[in-house]
Design an enzyme around this catalytic site. Structure first.
Site, mmCIF file in Angstrom:
data_model
loop_
_atom_site.group_PDB
_atom_site.id
_atom_site.type_symbol
_atom_site.label_atom_id
_atom_site.label_comp_id
_atom_site.label_asym_id
_atom_site.label_seq_id
_atom_site.Cartn_x
_atom_site.Cartn_y
_atom_site.Cartn_z
ATOM 1 N N LYS A 183 -36.317 -4.659 -41.658
ATOM 2 C CA LYS A 183 -35.530 -3.664 -40.926
ATOM 3 C C LYS A 183 -36.272 -3.324 -39.636
ATOM 4 O O LYS A 183 -37.427 -2.892 -39.672
ATOM 5 C CB LYS A 183 -35.341 -2.404 -41.773
ATOM 6 C CG LYS A 183 -34.750 -1.212 -40.991
ATOM 7 C CD LYS A 183 -34.515 0.015 -41.877
ATOM 8 C CE LYS A 183 -34.086 1.224 -41.039
ATOM 9 N NZ LYS A 183 -33.846 2.432 -41.852
ATOM 10 N N ASP A 219 -34.713 5.458 -34.690
ATOM 11 C CA ASP A 219 -33.593 5.930 -35.503
ATOM 12 C C ASP A 219 -33.338 7.407 -35.230
ATOM 13 O O ASP A 219 -33.990 8.281 -35.802
ATOM 14 C CB ASP A 219 -33.893 5.700 -36.997
ATOM 15 C CG ASP A 219 -32.728 6.145 -37.885
ATOM 16 O OD1 ASP A 219 -31.634 6.402 -37.340
ATOM 17 O OD2 ASP A 219 -32.923 6.220 -39.117
ATOM 18 N N LYS A 233 -29.941 13.117 -36.547
ATOM 19 C CA LYS A 233 -30.963 13.790 -37.346
ATOM 20 C C LYS A 233 -31.325 15.110 -36.678
ATOM 21 O O LYS A 233 -31.397 15.175 -35.454
ATOM 22 C CB LYS A 233 -32.242 12.920 -37.414
ATOM 23 C CG LYS A 233 -32.142 11.705 -38.303
ATOM 24 C CD LYS A 233 -33.473 10.965 -38.326
ATOM 25 C CE LYS A 233 -33.365 9.641 -39.048
ATOM 26 N NZ LYS A 233 -33.121 9.756 -40.494
ATOM 27 N N ASP A 244 -39.334 3.197 -37.626
ATOM 28 C CA ASP A 244 -38.255 2.622 -38.429
ATOM 29 C C ASP A 244 -38.121 1.103 -38.270
ATOM 30 O O ASP A 244 -37.203 0.499 -38.813
ATOM 31 C CB ASP A 244 -36.933 3.337 -38.086
ATOM 32 C CG ASP A 244 -36.025 3.496 -39.287
ATOM 33 O OD1 ASP A 244 -36.507 3.359 -40.422
ATOM 34 O OD2 ASP A 244 -34.817 3.735 -39.081
ATOM 35 N N ASP A 286 -26.403 7.489 -40.022
ATOM 36 C CA ASP A 286 -27.848 7.516 -40.264
ATOM 37 C C ASP A 286 -28.243 6.567 -41.407
ATOM 38 O O ASP A 286 -29.424 6.318 -41.623
ATOM 39 C CB ASP A 286 -28.297 8.950 -40.567
ATOM 40 C CG ASP A 286 -29.805 9.140 -40.380
ATOM 41 O OD1 ASP A 286 -30.454 8.226 -39.833
ATOM 42 O OD2 ASP A 286 -30.320 10.192 -40.796
ATOM 43 N N GLU A 295 -28.166 3.447 -41.400
ATOM 44 C CA GLU A 295 -27.997 2.270 -40.535
ATOM 45 C C GLU A 295 -28.831 1.074 -40.984
ATOM 46 O O GLU A 295 -28.470 -0.072 -40.721
ATOM 47 C CB GLU A 295 -28.354 2.638 -39.089
ATOM 48 C CG GLU A 295 -29.853 2.566 -38.731
ATOM 49 C CD GLU A 295 -30.732 3.546 -39.502
ATOM 50 O OE1 GLU A 295 -30.188 4.535 -40.026
ATOM 51 O OE2 GLU A 295 -31.951 3.310 -39.598
ATOM 52 N N ARG A 314 -29.350 -0.287 -43.896
ATOM 53 C CA ARG A 314 -28.663 -1.201 -44.810
ATOM 54 C C ARG A 314 -27.638 -2.058 -44.072
ATOM 55 O O ARG A 314 -27.304 -3.153 -44.515
ATOM 56 C CB ARG A 314 -28.030 -0.393 -45.959
ATOM 57 C CG ARG A 314 -26.987 0.593 -45.542
ATOM 58 C CD ARG A 314 -26.719 1.645 -46.625
ATOM 59 N NE ARG A 314 -27.797 2.654 -46.676
ATOM 60 C CZ ARG A 314 -27.846 3.648 -47.568
ATOM 61 N NH1 ARG A 314 -26.880 3.776 -48.471
ATOM 62 N NH2 ARG A 314 -28.836 4.507 -47.543
HETATM 63 N N1 BES Z 1 -34.966 5.548 -41.443
HETATM 64 C C1 BES Z 1 -34.367 6.452 -42.361
HETATM 65 C C2 BES Z 1 -35.213 6.636 -43.633
HETATM 66 C C3 BES Z 1 -36.558 7.259 -43.455
HETATM 67 C C4 BES Z 1 -36.717 8.617 -43.610
HETATM 68 C C5 BES Z 1 -37.678 6.486 -43.196
HETATM 69 C C6 BES Z 1 -37.960 9.188 -43.458
HETATM 70 C C7 BES Z 1 -38.928 7.058 -43.048
HETATM 71 C C8 BES Z 1 -39.064 8.418 -43.173
HETATM 72 C C9 BES Z 1 -33.005 5.936 -42.768
HETATM 73 O O1 BES Z 1 -32.322 5.221 -41.796
HETATM 74 C C10 BES Z 1 -32.143 7.110 -43.094
HETATM 75 O O2 BES Z 1 -31.888 7.879 -42.224
HETATM 76 N N2 BES Z 1 -31.715 7.212 -44.356
HETATM 77 C C11 BES Z 1 -30.894 8.269 -44.793
HETATM 78 C C12 BES Z 1 -29.779 7.678 -45.626
HETATM 79 C C13 BES Z 1 -28.685 8.661 -45.992
HETATM 80 C C14 BES Z 1 -27.938 9.085 -44.746
HETATM 81 C C15 BES Z 1 -27.749 8.005 -46.972
HETATM 82 C C16 BES Z 1 -31.760 9.211 -45.622
HETATM 83 O O3 BES Z 1 -32.632 8.746 -46.348
HETATM 84 O O4 BES Z 1 -31.575 10.425 -45.493
HETATM 85 ZN ZN ZN Z 2 -33.470 4.265 -40.445
HETATM 86 MN MN MN Z 3 -31.251 6.454 -40.480
#
Ligand code: BES
Ligand code: ZN
Ligand code: MN
Length: 512
Positions: free
Chosen positions: A274, A279, A286, A297, A356, A358, A360
């Protein structure tokens, strides 16, 4: 980078800034006091056998991470002895484990920032220990100063250079196994540090095109074939996931394919990373407090890149393909909206309920692309979910897979190289939470078990019959706390060593 050498020289005559020795916590059944680890006998003798007592007087306990400095004994060419804690003394007839040595070497290397040369007189019993100490030194000496103009000024306070040279005492310069261990540690350590550099680079300088260009340059140096799909090629190929995530950014997305091939290979591994260079969350923005570290990210892509280059440098007898799914997730008038439906590279449609989620989406396209070559196994690496951080904390990554034996193999490989990891399930009942009323699948499901939901989503984009594992490194990828062991603040290079080990095991016919 720190230059490493093996040396059979005796500690007293060595010209160096410091001699590093190990101190362990004595067993409770014994004295319970700090004990000097093997390797430092000559140093102890020069103190008339009083070294353990001196260390105790100075407050040393032998605890992991502890550093105690003392003036070198009379007659030594080096002025300083630096004792580093190794943790508990091993049981009788066993030796210190590799990870304890790796961490202690890292702590010492960091404590010696600003020094030119150090001699490491740590307990080395075999080539594996030499590799561990060497890796610990290269990783512990890491620093990221590219953007610190203040550090470049002649008399700057924080402008201390990393330890320049490390001699490993007890290593035999003519022993083939010792030399190989040193070469491996150098290659893996340097490439892992390269991954850290990429992660630490600010996102205004490392956008998808810049990342792809860096990958192109480095790969060519090491005889790795590179193909870069730009936004036009992605549109032509139907990569709706990568394009959908990248559509809000002024910097267009890229998909990079790195192919390392060995004439002696009989197996083919694919690594997928990834690579969200920043992000922001996109339209599902966010909140402040959640985006300051989101340059990290792309840690999965950095790990994949580093592992492929390391495999090439080591000349591993396995074909390794690396896929870097690069995009920047930004909100704008051209960004994907919650409610949009994307047609993915696999042909499946995805309703984007949360922009967010993204990672996947870009991984889905890259996993399907990787599947087209029918590799023996695919391993993806991603800072995918905050949920995995909640589950496993900030030092352990989760391992999911569509094959239990493979999940175990990946977990064991991680453990072997000193990367904390834990197997996680893919519970079938969570799949229905991603049912969409308009598309084949939605990019979000139940909140509970969010890391597993993401894994189930990815599984749908792995080609039929291909063994696959998914590493969610959201916790360990970026260290927001202070440095520890050989791990610095910031980008850590998580998963690089596990991927390299998987490639080695595959080359040796011990996997798949
Ligand atoms: N890049 C984030 C996950 C992340 C969070 C990595 C904190 C490192 C530290 C990912 O893209 C994300 O935002 N995931 C969301 C998914 C949700 C919207 C289903 C999450 O984990 O809140
Ligand atoms: Zn992310
Ligand atoms: Mn994200």
């Amino acid at each position: 980078m720190t230059a490493l050498t093996l040396s059979t020289a005796a500690a007293p005559g060595l010209r160096a800034d410091a001699i590093v020795i190990g101190v362990a916590k004595g067993s409770a059944s014994g004295s319970g006091k700090p004990v000097v680890a093997p390797g430092a006998e000559a140093v102890d003798q020069a103190y008339d056998g009083r070294l353990a007592g001196l260390l105790e007087t100075l407050g040393a306990s032998g605890a992991e991470g502890e550093v105690t400095k003392l003036p070198a004994p009379a007659g030594f060419k080096a002025p300083l002895v630096l004792a580093v804690g190794l943790g508990a003394e091993p049981e009788k007839d066993s030796s210190f484990d590799g990870e304890a040595l790796r961490r202690a070497a890292g702590v010492a290397a960091r404590a010696l920032t600003g020094s030119k040369k150090a001699a490491f007189a740590l307990p080395l019993t075999d080539a594996g220990d030499i590799g561990a100490v060497a890796e610990g030194v290269v990783l512990g000496a890491y620093s990221f100063d590219t953007y610190k103009e203040s550090a470049k000024a002649p008399k700057a306070k924080n402008g201390k250079a990393p330890l320049a040279e490390a001699a490993l005492l007890g290593g035999k310069p003519r022993d083939a196994a010792h030399k190989a261990a040193l070469a491996r540690a150098t290659a893996v350590g340097e490439e892992l540090n390269r991954a850290r550099d990429l992660i630490n680079m600010p996102p205004n300088d490392l956008d998808p095109a810049a990342f792809a260009a860096l990958a192109q340059t480095a790969a060519k140096e090491h005889g790795i074939k590179v193909q870069v799909l730009d936004e036009k090629a992605l549109a032509k190929g139907g990569y709706g996931g990568i394009l959908g995530v990248g559509s809000g950014s002024a910097s267009a997305p890229r998909l990079v394919k790195l192919s390392y091939t060995s004439a002696k290979a009989s197996k083919h591994l694919a690594f997928v990373g990834k690579g969200i260079t920043y992000d922001s969350g996109g339209i599902s923005l966010k909140p402040a407090g959640h985006n300051e570290t989101m340059k990290c990210d792309m840690s999965g892509a950095a790990a994949v890149f580093a592992a492929v280059v390391a495999a090439a440098r080591l000349g591993l007898e396995v074909n390794v393909t690396g896929w870097l799914a690069l995009a920047e997730n930004m909100p704008s008038g051209s960004a994907t909206r919650p409610g949009d439906v994307l047609r993915m590279y696999s042909g499946k449609t995805v309703e984007v309920l949360n922009t967010d989620a993204e990672g996947r989406l870009v991984l889905a396209d890259a996993l399907w692309a990787a599947s087209q070559d029918a590799p023996d196994a695919i391993v993806d690496v991603a800072t995918l979910t905050g949920a995995m951080m909640l589950a496993l904390g900030s030092r352990t990554f989760g391992v999911m897979a569509n094959d239990e034996a493979f999940r175990t193999a990946v977990y064991e490989a991680a453990e072997e190289v000193g990367e904390p990891a834990w197997p996680m399930p893919l519970p079938e009942h969570l799949r229905k939470g991603m049912d969409s009323t308009v598309a084949d699948i939605a990019n979000m499901g139940e909140r509970m078990g969010g890391g597993l939901v993401a894994g189930l989503f990815l599984r749908e984009f792995v080609g039929e019959g291909i063994t696959w594992a998914h590493l969610d490194i959201a916790g360990p990828a970026f260290n927001e706390g202070g440095p520890f062991g050989y791990t610095p603040k910031g980008g850590t290079g998580s998963a690089v060593r596990t991927l390299v080990r998987l490639a080695e095991l595959t080359a040796a016919g011990e996997l798949g």
